[in-house]
Enzyme design. Structure first.
Site, PDB file in Angstrom:
ATOM      1  N   LEU A 135       0.842  -1.185   0.000  1.00  0.00           N
ATOM      2  CA  LEU A 135       0.000   0.000   0.000  1.00  0.00           C
ATOM      3  C   LEU A 135       0.879   1.236   0.000  1.00  0.00           C
ATOM      4  CD1 LEU A 135      -2.644  -1.008   2.719  1.00  0.00           C
ATOM      5  CD2 LEU A 135      -2.808  -1.292   0.237  1.00  0.00           C
ATOM      6  N   ASP A 136       0.443   2.281  -0.715  1.00  0.00           N
ATOM      7  CA  ASP A 136       1.165   3.544  -0.694  1.00  0.00           C
ATOM      8  C   ASP A 136       1.257   4.069   0.732  1.00  0.00           C
ATOM      9  OD1 ASP A 136       1.240   3.390  -3.456  1.00  0.00           O
ATOM     10  OD2 ASP A 136      -0.493   4.705  -3.736  1.00  0.00           O
ATOM     11  N   LYS A 137       2.233   4.915   0.974  1.00  0.00           N
ATOM     12  CA  LYS A 137       2.442   5.489   2.307  1.00  0.00           C
ATOM     13  C   LYS A 137       1.152   6.061   2.885  1.00  0.00           C
ATOM     14  CE  LYS A 137       4.653   9.394   4.615  1.00  0.00           C
ATOM     15  NZ  LYS A 137       5.412  10.647   4.434  1.00  0.00           N
ATOM     16  N   ARG A 235      -5.766   5.531  -7.982  1.00  0.00           N
ATOM     17  CA  ARG A 235      -5.545   6.976  -8.046  1.00  0.00           C
ATOM     18  C   ARG A 235      -5.457   7.450  -9.495  1.00  0.00           C
ATOM     19  NH1 ARG A 235      -0.386   7.578  -4.305  1.00  0.00           N
ATOM     20  NH2 ARG A 235      -0.771   9.828  -4.659  1.00  0.00           N
TER      21      ARG A 235
END
Length: 301
Positions: A135-137, A235
């Protein structure tokens, strides 16, 4: 250090089949891993070394042990972990927004990997950190960590077969008119960038299914399911529709309502590779997204 990867009891169906055949065809042990176990580990039957071409009898207990290729170089760092499930093969962790999964040049420490390694070492376990779904930050939610190489290989197979199901929730800018839909648009690196992605004809296949949960005040609350797992997929896809995620200033969103992309890994489901049991986990929206949903849509999600 040796790590037990697999232990099973042969049943009537296994009787007369070779150890190699059962390990590879029933338990999905790769040829590469089997070779490593033969030469850098142990394969035993009822506690005694066994050749892989020997035949099994019902009731035989087979154990596969293998030494890791290399020592884990991520240093341990104590941190609170929200562990939702753990067994001998995997962990399910709820990652908060703002936490990097694995050390990078810009985030050499303080990552989820550092915390997991510390957690294991406190229990006398020395494993490598293997995140299955990164997962992205600034994306919150559920993440799988495989605890051994065999489990990691099984999850890679599930991903290829599209039987590891991941459902996200997001708050997007603008009113998404269709109640549901599918975005099938390839994704690749944007020109001149090592970070930003974009929809482009020469990109990798990327498929996102979406469903509108609520609309209000010029925003949309979405449920999204991934068939593929490209970097920044949700996104990029939502931005390409003209509906960037709230807070996602990298892809055109505004931080006026929330200080990070409003994206949460809400649900994971898959068949456990060892037990064959269907498993499902859900993680409620974190406070920032829940409060925003209440403000926009008149509900606490």
């Amino acid at each position: 250090m040796q790590e037990e990867l697999l232990r099973f009891i042969a049943d009537e169906e296994d009787a007369g089949r070779t150890v190699r055949d059962v390990l590879q065809k029933r338990y999905g042990v790769s040829r590469r891993l089997l070779i490593r176990a033969k030469f850098k580990g142990l394969i035993t039957r009822n506690g005694q070394l066994v050749f892989v071409n020997e035949k099994l009898q019902a009731g035989d207990e087979i154990a596969v042990m293998v030494t890791e290729d290399a020592e884990e170089t991520v240093p341990p760092e104590d941190m609170p972990l929200s562990i939702r499930y753990e067994d001998e093969d995997l962990m399910i962790i709820a990652k908060p927004a703002g936490l990097v999964v694995h050390p990078t040049g810009n985030h050499a420490s303080g990552t989820l990997a550092n915390g997991v390694i510390a957690y294991w070492q406190k229990r006398g376990e020395y494993r490598r950190f293997r995140a299955v779904n990164r997962l992205d930050k600034d994306t919150s939610g559920l993440l799988i960590v495989a605890k051994n190489q065999w489990a990691h290989e099984q999850f890679s197979r599930l991903q290829q077969e599209r039987s590891l199901h991941r459902i996200y929730q997001a708050i997007a800018e603008g009113v998404v008119e269709a109640d549901s839909g599918t975005i099938d648009a390839p994704i690749g690196l944007a020109e001149g960038s090592f970070i930003t992605r974009q929809v482009r004809a020469d990109g990798q296949t990327a498929i996102t299914h979406y469903r509108v949960l609520a609309r209000g005040q010029g925003m949309s609350h979405l449920e999204l399911k991934l068939d593929t797992g490209r970097t920044h997929q949700i996104r990029v896809h939502m931005s390409s529709l003209g509906h960037p995620l709230a807070g996602d200033d990298l892809y055109g969103g505004s931080r006026e309502q929330i200080g990070r992309q409003a994206l949460h890994a809400y649900q994971l489901s898959f068949v456990h590779p060892r037990s064959g049991v269907q498993m499902v986990w859900t993680e409620p929206l974190p406070q920032d997204m829940s409060e925003l949903a209440g403000k926009l849509f008149g509900k606490q999600a």
